[in-house]
Structures are given as C-alpha cells and as structure tokens.
Design a protein around this motif. Sequence first.
Motif, short mmCIF file in Angstrom:
data_model
loop_
_atom_site.label_atom_id
_atom_site.label_comp_id
_atom_site.label_asym_id
_atom_site.label_seq_id
_atom_site.Cartn_x
_atom_site.Cartn_y
_atom_site.Cartn_z
N GLY A 173 -13.12 -12.08 7.96
CA GLY A 173 -13.41 -10.67 7.70
C GLY A 173 -14.68 -10.58 6.89
O GLY A 173 -15.11 -11.56 6.26
N LEU A 174 -15.27 -9.39 6.89
CA LEU A 174 -16.48 -9.19 6.10
C LEU A 174 -16.09 -9.02 4.63
O LEU A 174 -14.90 -8.92 4.31
N SER A 175 -17.07 -8.95 3.78
CA SER A 175 -16.83 -8.75 2.36
C SER A 175 -16.05 -7.44 2.14
O SER A 175 -16.36 -6.43 2.77
N GLY A 176 -15.03 -7.50 1.31
CA GLY A 176 -14.24 -6.30 1.02
C GLY A 176 -13.11 -6.05 2.01
O GLY A 176 -12.36 -5.09 1.89
N ALA A 177 -12.96 -6.94 3.01
CA ALA A 177 -11.93 -6.74 4.04
C ALA A 177 -10.52 -6.94 3.51
O ALA A 177 -9.55 -6.42 4.07
N GLY A 178 -10.38 -7.71 2.43
CA GLY A 178 -9.05 -7.95 1.86
C GLY A 178 -8.63 -9.41 1.89
O GLY A 178 -7.48 -9.74 1.55
N LYS A 179 -9.53 -10.31 2.25
CA LYS A 179 -9.18 -11.73 2.41
C LYS A 179 -8.70 -12.36 1.10
O LYS A 179 -7.67 -13.03 1.08
N SER A 180 -9.47 -12.13 0.02
CA SER A 180 -9.09 -12.76 -1.26
C SER A 180 -7.77 -12.20 -1.76
O SER A 180 -6.95 -12.94 -2.32
N THR A 181 -7.57 -10.91 -1.54
CA THR A 181 -6.30 -10.30 -1.96
C THR A 181 -5.14 -10.97 -1.22
O THR A 181 -4.12 -11.31 -1.82
N SER A 212 -2.17 -2.50 -3.22
CA SER A 212 -3.14 -1.53 -3.74
C SER A 212 -3.46 -1.90 -5.18
O SER A 212 -2.62 -2.45 -5.89
N TYR A 213 -4.68 -1.60 -5.57
CA TYR A 213 -5.08 -1.79 -6.97
C TYR A 213 -5.33 -0.42 -7.58
O TYR A 213 -5.73 0.51 -6.86
N LEU A 214 -5.12 -0.33 -8.88
CA LEU A 214 -5.51 0.88 -9.59
C LEU A 214 -6.83 0.58 -10.27
O LEU A 214 -6.93 -0.35 -11.09
N HIS A 215 -7.88 1.30 -9.89
CA HIS A 215 -9.19 1.01 -10.47
C HIS A 215 -9.85 2.33 -10.87
O HIS A 215 -10.05 3.20 -10.02
N ALA A 216 -10.17 2.48 -12.16
CA ALA A 216 -10.79 3.69 -12.70
C ALA A 216 -10.04 4.94 -12.23
O ALA A 216 -10.64 5.88 -11.68
N ILE A 271 -5.06 -14.00 0.05
CA ILE A 271 -4.87 -15.39 -0.40
C ILE A 271 -4.24 -15.41 -1.80
O ILE A 271 -3.42 -16.27 -2.12
N ARG A 272 -4.57 -14.40 -2.61
CA ARG A 272 -3.97 -14.34 -3.95
C ARG A 272 -2.48 -13.99 -3.86
O ARG A 272 -1.67 -14.49 -4.64
N CYS A 273 -2.14 -13.13 -2.90
CA CYS A 273 -0.70 -12.84 -2.69
C CYS A 273 0.02 -14.10 -2.19
O CYS A 273 1.12 -14.42 -2.65
N ILE A 323 -6.76 4.76 -6.61
CA ILE A 323 -6.00 3.71 -5.91
C ILE A 323 -6.90 3.09 -4.84
O ILE A 323 -7.46 3.80 -4.00
N VAL A 324 -7.06 1.77 -4.92
CA VAL A 324 -7.83 1.06 -3.89
C VAL A 324 -6.82 0.31 -3.01
O VAL A 324 -6.09 -0.55 -3.51
N VAL A 325 -6.76 0.70 -1.74
CA VAL A 325 -5.82 0.03 -0.84
C VAL A 325 -6.53 -1.20 -0.27
O VAL A 325 -7.50 -1.07 0.49
N ALA A 326 -6.08 -2.39 -0.67
CA ALA A 326 -6.76 -3.63 -0.24
C ALA A 326 -6.10 -4.24 1.00
O ALA A 326 -6.78 -4.84 1.83
N LEU A 327 -4.77 -4.13 1.12
CA LEU A 327 -4.06 -4.67 2.30
C LEU A 327 -3.10 -3.62 2.83
O LEU A 327 -2.37 -3.00 2.07
P1 ADP Z 1 -12.65 -9.86 0.46
O1 ADP Z 1 -12.09 -11.09 -0.16
O2 ADP Z 1 -12.43 -9.78 1.92
O3 ADP Z 1 -14.08 -9.64 0.08
P2 ADP Z 1 -11.02 -8.44 -1.49
O4 ADP Z 1 -9.61 -8.81 -1.27
O5 ADP Z 1 -11.74 -9.10 -2.62
O6 ADP Z 1 -11.85 -8.60 -0.13
O7 ADP Z 1 -11.13 -6.86 -1.73
C1 ADP Z 1 -10.48 -5.91 -0.89
C2 ADP Z 1 -10.65 -4.53 -1.55
O8 ADP Z 1 -9.92 -4.50 -2.76
C3 ADP Z 1 -12.08 -4.20 -1.91
O9 ADP Z 1 -12.27 -2.82 -1.71
C4 ADP Z 1 -12.18 -4.55 -3.36
O10 ADP Z 1 -13.15 -3.78 -4.03
C5 ADP Z 1 -10.77 -4.21 -3.87
N1 ADP Z 1 -10.34 -5.06 -4.99
C6 ADP Z 1 -10.19 -6.41 -4.98
N2 ADP Z 1 -9.74 -6.83 -6.17
C7 ADP Z 1 -9.61 -5.74 -6.95
C8 ADP Z 1 -9.17 -5.51 -8.30
N3 ADP Z 1 -8.76 -6.51 -9.07
N4 ADP Z 1 -9.16 -4.25 -8.76
C9 ADP Z 1 -9.56 -3.23 -7.99
N5 ADP Z 1 -9.97 -3.35 -6.70
C10 ADP Z 1 -10.00 -4.60 -6.19
#
Ligand code: ADP
Length: 351
Positions: free
Chosen positions: A51-59, A23-27, A61-63, A30-34
């Motif tokens: 996955g589509l954009s926002g699915a959590g793929k980059s999160t 989860s990320y803390l944003h503004a 791969i970063r983990c 809590i944004v649950v990414a995975l």
């Molecule tokens: P994808 O790579 O599939 O597009 P992300 O892993 O980038 O997905 O994002 C998954 C969710 O986490 C999205 O809702 C995105 O807005 C949120 N998110 C990603 N990175 C951050 C961050 N650094 N801070 C807050 N929210 C984030």
Amino acid sequence: MIVENMNQSKECPLIEINALCKSYLHANMIVVALKDISLVIECGDIYGIIGLSGAGKSTLIRCLSSLIDPSSGKILFHGNDIAHLKGEKLLNFRKSIGMIFQHFNLLNSRTVEDNVAYPLEIANITKKEQKKRVDELLKLVGLQEKKHAYSTFLSGGEKQRVGIARALANNPEVLLCDEATSALDPRTTKEILDLLNTINKKLGLTIILITHDMEVIKKICNKVAVIEGGKIVENGAVSDIFAHPQHLTTKRFIQGASHEIPTEFFKPLSPNRKLLRLRFKGKAASEPLISQIVKKYNVESNILLGWIDKLQTIVVGTLIIELTGSPDGIDSSLIYLANHSVQCEVLENGS
Ligand code: ADP
C-alpha cells in the motif's frame, strides 16, 4: 517456537484476521486507519501487504504483533483470539512473532553477537546456550566473521542480517517485516529477499512483509493483499493478482513494477484499432492464441512490446499489441482471449 498452552487445531489457519478496525484519536479527531480487514495467513506463506504511505500497513502490523489493540474485530493465532491472551500465554505469543524494521533498530553500543543475544538474555537463556544459539544464527545469516563488530560499522545489508538473526533468536513461527528493504539499494535488497526466502524454506517460517514496492512482492511473496485507505481492495495468490489485477490501485502497483510503455504507442489510433495489454500465465502462455484470433476473426495484430515477469512460482508474460479489424472482429478476439485466461486491457481505443 510453538506456543505452549494454546489450543492448536490442525484445521485452523496460522493467523486469521476477522473484520479488524482501528481508529486513532488525534487532536480531537478520529482517524480511521483500518476498516474491516479480513485475511487468512497460512503456515509457510510469504504474505505481502502492499500500500502507499498512510494506507494502514504499519497499523496492521502493530495490531498483528499486539503492540496496539484493535478498535474492533479479532486476530486469531492458531484459532486463539490474541486479545484474550494473558500472562505466560501472551509472552509465548510475543516470542512466536519476530520483527524486522526499515531502519534495523539495532543497539549501537553492542556488538553484532550482543545484539543477537539480546532477546535471549531477556528470555533468561544461559550464557552457554546464548553463545551456541548466536553462533547458529550468525551462520544462518552469513555474518560469523562480523561477530565482534559494532553495528555502527556495518553496511545496511549487514545491519538487516543482524536484525533478522535477532528476530529469529527465540525461534518464532512468524516473521513480520516492516519495509525491511526500503532503506537498501537494489542489490542488497535482492540479497536480503533471497535470505528471507531461504529462511522461509529452511525453517518453515511464515513471513508477513509490508512494502510499498511491487518488485519486492514479485520476488518472494506467494500471496498479496493490496491495502488502500485502510481497506483491502484486492488479495490472493501473487500469480493470479499479477495476471488478472482487478482494482485500479493494484494495476498501478503492477505497472510501476513493469516496463514503461512508450508514450508514442498512445498516438491517436484509427477507429478500427485498439492498443491492448495482454497478460498470459500458465497454459495460456504456451498456446498460439494471437495467431488463432488473427485467423478466426480476421484481425491483424502488431506486437509492439513484450516482457516476462518471473514470480515465485509462475511466469507471467505481458504483450502490448495493436489490434486492427472490424469492431465485431476485435470484440470477438477479446472474448476469445479472455475465455483462454488471458487478461485483456484496452489501453487506447481508436477514434
Ligand atoms: P502506512 O504504514 O501504510 O503508512 P499507517 O498505519 O502508519 O499507514 O497510518 C494509517 C493512518 O493512520 C494514517 O492516516 C496515519 O496518519 C494514521 N495514524 C497512524 N498512527 C497514528 C497515531 N498514532 N495517531 C493518529 N493517527 C495515526
């Protein structure tokens, strides 16, 4: 590179992701990414994560590359929890993960050879060894003639080849590809995917590939996980997922990578008809199943469209057919086909 000083067990998968959450803390929100991601990646896999954009793929791969820490859950590499790696062990783990990116992330002020040498400089490799290794890598990716060129003067495909050579400099065990072909045209995409495939076979390198494009998965992956809203909705062998997609999102990705079905096929059908999509793979593809149901259940079949998808290891055939007959005859036909490993999907019911 084999990670030294790590406990390696032959029985352990290369990577095991257990109940991973992030989860990320944003503004102040809590944004649950995975959410509860579990996956096993074996040595030599080309594992696609779609996955589509926002699915959590980059999160994810970063983990995996330990750039960010998960909120809970574990990632085991050769059975070792990467969250517990420190000092030299952590350094060795990072060396065993190479990464390539959508926008290549090259250093424009450096030549091709200097870009590839960069991770070797950081690893304090001697100049002589660096030169030898850079030459080997440029040969592997087919870029020897561009050795002295500056990266700004390269095409997208050439830039990605430099990215691949650089990612392989320290002999990683795993290559993480973050939308690595998304900025490339279809022909260059194919060339880069062919290169990744060759590297996987030649070097035994495990590849984890993140994409939103099922065509990419189809071309090189042996396994795939479909991710949506931070969850894995379906995963397994690409041939199984293509032949028997279960989740709606997977079906949509597969349809996107397949032929369009003309809208006129969806015309109102009479009550004794159904419009069907049938997917055959392996043995099912070589049996005369359609003519068998016609004889057995007194139905009529009209083949409207058919195509073949060549996957990495298997061919999947798809037929769009109209089936006409009594309700019992049609139901029995569908059961017969399903019992013979044909995936049947009703696209339109007669009414
Ligand atoms: P994808 O790579 O599939 O597009 P992300 O892993 O980038 O997905 O994002 C998954 C969710 O986490 C999205 O809702 C995105 O807005 C949120 N998110 C990603 N990175 C951050 C961050 N650094 N801070 C807050 N929210 C984030």
